[in-house]
Design a protein around this motif. Sequence first.
Motif, PDB file in Angstrom:
ATOM      1  N   LEU A   1      44.897  36.427  61.586  1.00  0.00           N
ATOM      2  CA  LEU A   1      45.397  35.053  61.473  1.00  0.00           C
ATOM      3  C   LEU A   1      46.794  35.028  60.862  1.00  0.00           C
ATOM      4  O   LEU A   1      47.075  34.260  59.960  1.00  0.00           O
ATOM      5  CB  LEU A   1      44.436  34.202  60.630  1.00  0.00           C
ATOM      6  CG  LEU A   1      43.074  33.933  61.251  1.00  0.00           C
ATOM      7  CD1 LEU A   1      42.236  33.081  60.318  1.00  0.00           C
ATOM      8  CD2 LEU A   1      43.216  33.226  62.590  1.00  0.00           C
ATOM      9  N   THR A   2      47.666  35.899  61.303  1.00  0.00           N
ATOM     10  CA  THR A   2      49.014  35.967  60.734  1.00  0.00           C
ATOM     11  C   THR A   2      49.752  34.643  60.946  1.00  0.00           C
ATOM     12  O   THR A   2      49.487  33.936  61.927  1.00  0.00           O
ATOM     13  CB  THR A   2      49.798  37.109  61.391  1.00  0.00           C
ATOM     14  OG1 THR A   2      49.774  36.919  62.798  1.00  0.00           O
ATOM     15  CG2 THR A   2      49.230  38.455  61.025  1.00  0.00           C
ATOM     16  N   PRO A   3      50.705  34.272  60.070  1.00  0.00           N
ATOM     17  CA  PRO A   3      51.042  35.030  58.863  1.00  0.00           C
ATOM     18  C   PRO A   3      50.051  34.771  57.723  1.00  0.00           C
ATOM     19  O   PRO A   3      49.606  33.642  57.533  1.00  0.00           O
ATOM     20  CB  PRO A   3      52.426  34.488  58.498  1.00  0.00           C
ATOM     21  CG  PRO A   3      52.424  33.085  59.031  1.00  0.00           C
ATOM     22  CD  PRO A   3      51.589  33.110  60.277  1.00  0.00           C
ATOM     23  N   VAL A   4      49.731  35.830  57.003  1.00  0.00           N
ATOM     24  CA  VAL A   4      48.813  35.749  55.871  1.00  0.00           C
ATOM     25  C   VAL A   4      49.451  36.417  54.659  1.00  0.00           C
ATOM     26  O   VAL A   4      50.038  37.496  54.788  1.00  0.00           O
ATOM     27  CB  VAL A   4      47.463  36.438  56.179  1.00  0.00           C
ATOM     28  CG1 VAL A   4      46.582  36.495  54.939  1.00  0.00           C
ATOM     29  CG2 VAL A   4      46.731  35.716  57.302  1.00  0.00           C
ATOM     30  N   VAL A   5      49.333  35.778  53.514  1.00  0.00           N
ATOM     31  CA  VAL A   5      49.765  36.354  52.249  1.00  0.00           C
ATOM     32  C   VAL A   5      48.543  36.430  51.339  1.00  0.00           C
ATOM     33  O   VAL A   5      47.907  35.408  51.071  1.00  0.00           O
ATOM     34  CB  VAL A   5      50.868  35.515  51.572  1.00  0.00           C
ATOM     35  CG1 VAL A   5      51.293  36.160  50.256  1.00  0.00           C
ATOM     36  CG2 VAL A   5      52.057  35.338  52.499  1.00  0.00           C
ATOM     37  N   GLN A   6      48.197  37.641  50.911  1.00  0.00           N
ATOM     38  CA  GLN A   6      47.020  37.833  50.067  1.00  0.00           C
ATOM     39  C   GLN A   6      47.458  38.141  48.641  1.00  0.00           C
ATOM     40  O   GLN A   6      48.144  39.134  48.397  1.00  0.00           O
ATOM     41  CB  GLN A   6      46.172  38.978  50.613  1.00  0.00           C
ATOM     42  CG  GLN A   6      45.696  38.720  52.034  1.00  0.00           C
ATOM     43  CD  GLN A   6      44.881  39.877  52.572  1.00  0.00           C
ATOM     44  OE1 GLN A   6      43.714  40.025  52.240  1.00  0.00           O
ATOM     45  NE2 GLN A   6      45.490  40.709  53.395  1.00  0.00           N
ATOM     46  N   LEU A   7      47.048  37.285  47.720  1.00  0.00           N
ATOM     47  CA  LEU A   7      47.384  37.433  46.315  1.00  0.00           C
ATOM     48  C   LEU A   7      46.119  37.744  45.525  1.00  0.00           C
ATOM     49  O   LEU A   7      45.140  36.999  45.601  1.00  0.00           O
ATOM     50  CB  LEU A   7      48.016  36.145  45.778  1.00  0.00           C
ATOM     51  CG  LEU A   7      49.274  35.646  46.499  1.00  0.00           C
ATOM     52  CD1 LEU A   7      49.690  34.297  45.939  1.00  0.00           C
ATOM     53  CD2 LEU A   7      50.405  36.652  46.388  1.00  0.00           C
ATOM     54  N   GLY A   8      46.154  38.838  44.773  1.00  0.00           N
ATOM     55  CA  GLY A   8      45.012  39.197  43.943  1.00  0.00           C
ATOM     56  C   GLY A   8      45.346  39.022  42.474  1.00  0.00           C
ATOM     57  O   GLY A   8      46.450  39.361  42.034  1.00  0.00           O
ATOM     58  N   LEU A   9      44.410  38.481  41.718  1.00  0.00           N
ATOM     59  CA  LEU A   9      44.609  38.284  40.281  1.00  0.00           C
ATOM     60  C   LEU A   9      43.984  39.454  39.537  1.00  0.00           C
ATOM     61  O   LEU A   9      42.788  39.729  39.683  1.00  0.00           O
ATOM     62  CB  LEU A   9      44.010  36.962  39.814  1.00  0.00           C
ATOM     63  CG  LEU A   9      44.589  35.707  40.470  1.00  0.00           C
ATOM     64  CD1 LEU A   9      44.147  34.468  39.718  1.00  0.00           C
ATOM     65  CD2 LEU A   9      46.105  35.766  40.549  1.00  0.00           C
ATOM     66  N   ARG A  10      44.796  40.093  38.725  1.00  0.00           N
ATOM     67  CA  ARG A  10      44.378  41.268  37.961  1.00  0.00           C
ATOM     68  C   ARG A  10      44.336  40.881  36.488  1.00  0.00           C
ATOM     69  O   ARG A  10      45.304  40.348  35.956  1.00  0.00           O
ATOM     70  CB  ARG A  10      45.379  42.398  38.203  1.00  0.00           C
ATOM     71  CG  ARG A  10      45.097  43.711  37.504  1.00  0.00           C
ATOM     72  CD  ARG A  10      46.042  44.776  38.050  1.00  0.00           C
ATOM     73  NE  ARG A  10      47.426  44.318  38.071  1.00  0.00           N
ATOM     74  CZ  ARG A  10      48.355  44.731  38.929  1.00  0.00           C
ATOM     75  NH1 ARG A  10      48.044  45.634  39.844  1.00  0.00           N
ATOM     76  NH2 ARG A  10      49.599  44.282  38.877  1.00  0.00           N
ATOM     77  N   ILE A  11      43.220  41.167  35.829  1.00  0.00           N
ATOM     78  CA  ILE A  11      43.031  40.761  34.442  1.00  0.00           C
ATOM     79  C   ILE A  11      42.398  41.915  33.673  1.00  0.00           C
ATOM     80  O   ILE A  11      41.543  42.628  34.209  1.00  0.00           O
ATOM     81  CB  ILE A  11      42.159  39.476  34.364  1.00  0.00           C
ATOM     82  CG1 ILE A  11      42.003  38.984  32.932  1.00  0.00           C
ATOM     83  CG2 ILE A  11      40.824  39.676  35.037  1.00  0.00           C
ATOM     84  CD1 ILE A  11      41.356  37.597  32.856  1.00  0.00           C
ATOM     85  N   ASP A  12      42.832  42.122  32.422  1.00  0.00           N
ATOM     86  CA  ASP A  12      42.275  43.195  31.607  1.00  0.00           C
ATOM     87  C   ASP A  12      40.771  43.009  31.445  1.00  0.00           C
ATOM     88  O   ASP A  12      40.303  41.891  31.197  1.00  0.00           O
ATOM     89  CB  ASP A  12      42.943  43.225  30.225  1.00  0.00           C
ATOM     90  CG  ASP A  12      44.378  43.727  30.294  1.00  0.00           C
ATOM     91  OD1 ASP A  12      44.716  44.382  31.299  1.00  0.00           O
ATOM     92  OD2 ASP A  12      45.154  43.448  29.357  1.00  0.00           O
TER      93      ASP A  12
ATOM     94  N   TRP B   1      49.273  42.156  43.925  1.00  0.00           N
ATOM     95  CA  TRP B   1      48.579  41.889  42.676  1.00  0.00           C
ATOM     96  C   TRP B   1      49.480  41.204  41.654  1.00  0.00           C
ATOM     97  O   TRP B   1      50.648  41.558  41.496  1.00  0.00           O
ATOM     98  CB  TRP B   1      48.016  43.191  42.097  1.00  0.00           C
ATOM     99  CG  TRP B   1      46.886  43.705  42.935  1.00  0.00           C
ATOM    100  CD1 TRP B   1      46.950  44.651  43.912  1.00  0.00           C
ATOM    101  CD2 TRP B   1      45.531  43.252  42.898  1.00  0.00           C
ATOM    102  NE1 TRP B   1      45.717  44.830  44.491  1.00  0.00           N
ATOM    103  CE2 TRP B   1      44.827  43.988  43.891  1.00  0.00           C
ATOM    104  CE3 TRP B   1      44.836  42.323  42.131  1.00  0.00           C
ATOM    105  CZ2 TRP B   1      43.466  43.804  44.125  1.00  0.00           C
ATOM    106  CZ3 TRP B   1      43.489  42.135  42.370  1.00  0.00           C
ATOM    107  CH2 TRP B   1      42.819  42.870  43.353  1.00  0.00           C
ATOM    108  N   LEU B   2      48.883  40.223  40.971  1.00  0.00           N
ATOM    109  CA  LEU B   2      49.563  39.478  39.917  1.00  0.00           C
ATOM    110  C   LEU B   2      48.728  39.572  38.649  1.00  0.00           C
ATOM    111  O   LEU B   2      47.503  39.403  38.695  1.00  0.00           O
ATOM    112  CB  LEU B   2      49.713  38.006  40.310  1.00  0.00           C
ATOM    113  CG  LEU B   2      50.431  37.708  41.630  1.00  0.00           C
ATOM    114  CD1 LEU B   2      50.305  36.229  41.967  1.00  0.00           C
ATOM    115  CD2 LEU B   2      51.895  38.111  41.557  1.00  0.00           C
ATOM    116  N   ASP B   3      49.385  39.831  37.523  1.00  0.00           N
ATOM    117  CA  ASP B   3      48.668  39.890  36.253  1.00  0.00           C
ATOM    118  C   ASP B   3      48.320  38.489  35.786  1.00  0.00           C
ATOM    119  O   ASP B   3      49.137  37.559  35.849  1.00  0.00           O
ATOM    120  CB  ASP B   3      49.520  40.603  35.190  1.00  0.00           C
ATOM    121  CG  ASP B   3      49.662  42.087  35.468  1.00  0.00           C
ATOM    122  OD1 ASP B   3      48.687  42.678  35.985  1.00  0.00           O
ATOM    123  OD2 ASP B   3      50.734  42.648  35.183  1.00  0.00           O
ATOM    124  N   SER B   4      47.084  38.341  35.304  1.00  0.00           N
ATOM    125  CA  SER B   4      46.576  37.063  34.837  1.00  0.00           C
ATOM    126  C   SER B   4      45.912  37.275  33.478  1.00  0.00           C
ATOM    127  O   SER B   4      45.323  38.339  33.241  1.00  0.00           O
ATOM    128  CB  SER B   4      45.565  36.511  35.850  1.00  0.00           C
ATOM    129  OG  SER B   4      44.968  35.321  35.404  1.00  0.00           O
TER     130      SER B   4
END
Length: 305
Positions: free
Chosen positions: A186-197, A284-287
């Motif tokens: 299903l382009t365009p697709v942007v996948q953002l993942g939240l990374r947490i300690d 990945w984004l830090d949260s």
Amino acid sequence: MEQSPLVAVVGATASGKTGLSLELARRLNGEVINADSMQLYRGMNIGTAKITPQEAQGVPHHLLDVLHVTEEASVATYQARAREVIAEIRSRGKTPIMVGGSGLYIRAALDTIEFPPTDSQLRAQIQAQLNTDGAAALRAELRDADPETAAVIKDERRLVRAVEVVRLTGRTFTSFMPQRAHEPSLTPVVQLGLRIDRPLLHERIAARVQQMRTSGLLDEVRALDAAGLRSGRTASAAIGYQQFLRVIDGMQTEEDAVEDTIVATRKFARRQETWFRADPRTMWLDSPDPTIADRAMEAIQRQAG
């Protein structure tokens, strides 16, 4: 006309997905699509941390409250409905934002996945065999036909389904598992993942479960029990709900149910992290981070631009 990107916000439970999705919806003129399999159910609100209308602040949300607790959730059905919603949102010039932690549901919406057929009569026969003879014979059959699946299946519901697929198709259940394509379908697709300690995530999970208790989770489970929750194969297995059903049955205290729910949720969060980390397309984004929405917008502009 150029399509708006589909933004998928993924990650473990309690990692901050809901807050980010709302901010992105405001910035991108977007609408949110639920990708949490348990939030598909009407009445399962407190125990799934489902967003309230007040919290949504006018941002449209789709695929919430579409199933009765007695119905069985289907990834194949979700795939079709999610893609319809994505197309409809894009047709209005808005940005679809998929948010949730049910990895297979997200993959089904984004990627090309073949779903094995079903046969209700055959499944009933296998279930009857399970009830009469126990799980050992079915597990042995599955080990012979599909050792990879047999090694990872723990619960009886999935055991019955895996044997059904083998008998019906002559193929392994594993052969139907999604293969992560280099590009989503299903382009365009942007996948953002939240990374947490991990320690912080554990604290947030514990606090969330305690808040669920004080917000009336036990009463919610009682009401759903009266509506047929126990007969719902999918809904009755939801974390929190199965624990609090045992409270209703007098099998454990509410305090024990809270602790069991916290432990089960932490284990589930680890499985979510493992699933999403395996997809190289996720950025990945830090949260938590007060600038996370800015960083998310930068990532979206880089990939979609």
